[in-house]
Design an enzyme around this catalytic site. Sequence first.
Site, PDB file in Angstrom:
ATOM      1  N   HIS A   1       0.836  -1.204   0.000  1.00 22.52           N
ATOM      2  CA  HIS A   1       0.000   0.000   0.000  1.00 22.52           C
ATOM      3  C   HIS A   1       0.878   1.264   0.000  1.00 22.52           C
ATOM      4  O   HIS A   1       0.742   2.131  -0.867  1.00 22.52           O
ATOM      5  CB  HIS A   1      -0.910  -0.028   1.234  1.00 22.52           C
ATOM      6  CG  HIS A   1      -1.819   1.149   1.356  1.00 22.52           C
ATOM      7  ND1 HIS A   1      -3.130   1.119   0.963  1.00 22.52           N
ATOM      8  CD2 HIS A   1      -1.602   2.402   1.825  1.00 22.52           C
ATOM      9  CE1 HIS A   1      -3.688   2.309   1.180  1.00 22.52           C
ATOM     10  NE2 HIS A   1      -2.773   3.100   1.704  1.00 22.52           N
ATOM     11  N   GLU A   2       1.787   1.329   0.966  1.00 24.72           N
ATOM     12  CA  GLU A   2       2.628   2.534   1.076  1.00 24.72           C
ATOM     13  C   GLU A   2       3.563   2.656  -0.126  1.00 24.72           C
ATOM     14  O   GLU A   2       3.870   3.761  -0.573  1.00 24.72           O
ATOM     15  CB  GLU A   2       3.427   2.528   2.388  1.00 24.72           C
ATOM     16  CG  GLU A   2       2.583   2.460   3.668  1.00 24.72           C
ATOM     17  CD  GLU A   2       1.526   3.562   3.784  1.00 24.72           C
ATOM     18  OE1 GLU A   2       1.670   4.612   3.137  1.00 24.72           O
ATOM     19  OE2 GLU A   2       0.529   3.352   4.524  1.00 24.72           O
TER      20      GLU A   2
END
Lengths: 500, 500
Positions: A269-270
Amino acid sequence: MSSPDFSAYGHLHARAREIALLNSTAALLYWDQQTFMPTKALDFRAEQLSYFNGKAHAMFTAPEVGDWISACEDAGLADGPDVEMGTNVRGWRRHYARATRLPTELVERNERAKIHANAAWEKARDASDFSAFAPHLKTVFGLTRQMADLWGYEASPYDALLEGFEPGARAAELAALFDVLRPAVGGLLGPAVERSARVPADLLAGHYPAAAQQAFNAEVAAAIGFDFEAGGIATTTHPFCSGVAPGDCRLTTRYDEENFLVSLYGVMHEAGHGMYEQGLPPGAYGTPAGTAVSLGIHESQSRLWENQVGRGREFWEHWLPRAAHYFPHLTRRTPEELFAAVNRVRPSFIRVEADQVTYDLHIILRFGLERRILDGELAIRDVPAAWNEEFEKSLGLKVSDDAHGCLQDIHWSEGLIGYFPTYTLGNLNAAQLFRRALADRPALPGELAAGRYGGLLGWLREKVHQQGERFLPGKLIEQATGEPTRVEYYLEGLREKFTQ
Amino acid sequence: MSSPDFSAYGHLHARAREIALLNSTAALLYWDQQTFMPTKALDFRAEQLSYFNGKAHAMFTAPEVGDWISACEDAGLADGPDVEMGTNVRGWRRHYARATRLPTELVERNERAKIHANAAWEKARDASDFSAFAPHLKTVFGLTRQMADLWGYEASPYDALLEGFEPGARAAELAALFDVLRPAVGGLLGPAVERSARVPADLLAGHYPAAAQQAFNAEVAAAIGFDFEAGGIATTTHPFCSGVAPGDCRLTTRYDEENFLVSLYGVMHEAGHGMYEQGLPPGAYGTPAGTAVSLGIHESQSRLWENQVGRGREFWEHWLPRAAHYFPHLTRRTPEELFAAVNRVRPSFIRVEADQVTYDLHIILRFGLERRILDGELAIRDVPAAWNEEFEKSLGLKVSDDAHGCLQDIHWSEGLIGYFPTYTLGNLNAAQLFRRALADRPALPGELAAGRYGGLLGWLREKVHQQGERFLPGKLIEQATGEPTRVEYYLEGLREKFTQ
């Protein structure tokens, strides 16, 4: 039209670069505060951050900045042939208009209110005591409404807030999307939960040493295209991504040694956010042409890599052997089992732990409450009851205490009202972008199954990352996918994954 | 004398605090560059550091600062009854006089040159290729000489550089001390090496996991008095200590899993620096009253904890059981064996790995070369040959490659010319201070053998740390020990430890 005023543009550009030095520094100070700063340094760090933020604000809102922007507009640069110049002049105008609408006194009052609200929220959440937070929440919503009125809006004060997170978005349009999404997701929920119940609960049970998770995550992040020469991964309680400077994008994550999926999907995600930052034109750093355009577009990138890619069918076909290299007990699992396990659906109380199907129900609930409070239709004291009622209607669970209900998120205590819907916008746009990439690139499923991500990343670089703030988010999605943001593609994906 | 000008003093104080915010930020940017910054961020980081250093320089050298200092002096504050005010006014005058001699343009040019020299040095050292570093070294020495000429000096340009590291020190005086030290140490070397040769080489052979070293080092650092709520330890190739902010002092070290002494004594050394920073009056941060007075005094603190305490007879009496807890194979060793093993003497190529006897020979060599380059007597291209010739004369070893010779230190790449002699000054002062502490505090040997360090730290806090810049280094040592820096006490200690 007079001849282009390159001197005004030059002044603006130099000012923007100087402000970028300060903002970049503030970003690093914040990253460091979350990672390595010792506790006794807090007071000085707060002083430092407020100094740099104040300086940057004053430098951008100075009257000469307004004059320079007007001169550029008078010279036709906002819509001239030079795309980067146009992007910058339009962006500066938009940011300047917004930044100069609020009197300093109100900004400062709001900053103080948020500090107190945040401290009160932490305590209230720990004690699950809404009444201790209520007066602060009232103040924050009151000041936010005041600011919305000063920023201005046509249909709804919520629009003025959205403008800060998702320029061009309108509450009514979001509501229309969500009105389609909510019942459709509700309809999926029963079958998806039933199917998940057939997946053995202990499928991935085992010990996952943090060091092995770090190594596996780094391998995955590098493979999907996160550039470790221009970034890195540190450890924090609350994961985030910060593009602290050109060539320097920092991700953070946390480790659960019983469950490697927390850090794996956290990092994917990051890294999705990070690759957006890394894909912005580096020479344009600190100017609108080199800046991510909105939270919703940012979130479309993180959700695309986390959910469309990382929780897709092809992912574990490639990655299971590598995972088993780091976590040998996974050797006895199949890619299909992994796919099932990472897509388990079950209604739960906490948004950040929610699965893909229920996630947006958490968001839509918050969006509805925020609008009602802002419009004066819902009193702060009635928030817990309204939350719990909506929650049971939507997710079928009775909220037992406010810590698992309306006190769970940090956002309101930090004045981030109007922020939540960008998460769901991110989900919708992720699906729509992914679908378009598949249409443009028929080889994509094969590439993903082989662990080759360059084609997909290249597509995103061109369609999204390199655009900076050239188009407002709605227009950017239209340019990239051929139509405005729709609910259908996302729903199709959910149906395909969770009910077939 | 007119009545005290508190308004000028107030202006100065506020300005100093604002500059401290910038300097603290620059210190964090530097620490981050050495620890977590990804490689592609280098250019922007260089721009950032040059911006903040330039700003800080401009803010301190503004004409009004000179006027404020003069007003304070005219009002008698420099020698008035208020010690802190006096320390600050005298300190500001000294710093202002030095800082206003350099044009901002030169300061910024120098900052940029150093960043690039540092990056080039790292590569050149890794490849042991002096020619890749030579042009940068030439630039750095050229700019340094330019600055020395602008700062001004009476006897030697080297004095102008020393003034920045060791105010009041003169090259000729240091040379006189070193002329006594060098032959005396040379005379000790033979017997010490012979004695060391009788200590079995594999006494501490074994595997020392980095994580266990970290835990042991942290225990030792906390025991001697380093405050981990106001600091921490990170990993870097070249260890250093940076007081980045009040309540925030960062140490770094490196780990050799074959030899735990590298990180242990590295940490004791850096913690010695760190405790000086942590012991400065915190309310005076950013003003002369809250600033360490010189590198030589700084080094007296690190050397005292590393060598007088850490390599002293009593240290292993207390710490061997704890070391054996982390490294079980040490259980079969005695404190005497540890004492012998950590005081092994053998000429070697790398300064930072040198034993206590040969260490100063490394320094005296650098001191000599720096003076010759600065005086134009030695060309940059001839540095490797001159280094190797001197090295063989002094330490009896033939340098095989420049990575083990003139490329080993980071200092020159950072423009730190005139810095090396402060290490030896630190050795001399550490011995002299420790001797005085023993005289003032007869219980000290017993305390050290019991692992109780509060008495010694308290003595250093009072005599050194809390003084800030109140006295110039020479005077500070006289106040603390009753006489100026001498070679004799240090030599006595060496003789006692290494030949008896």
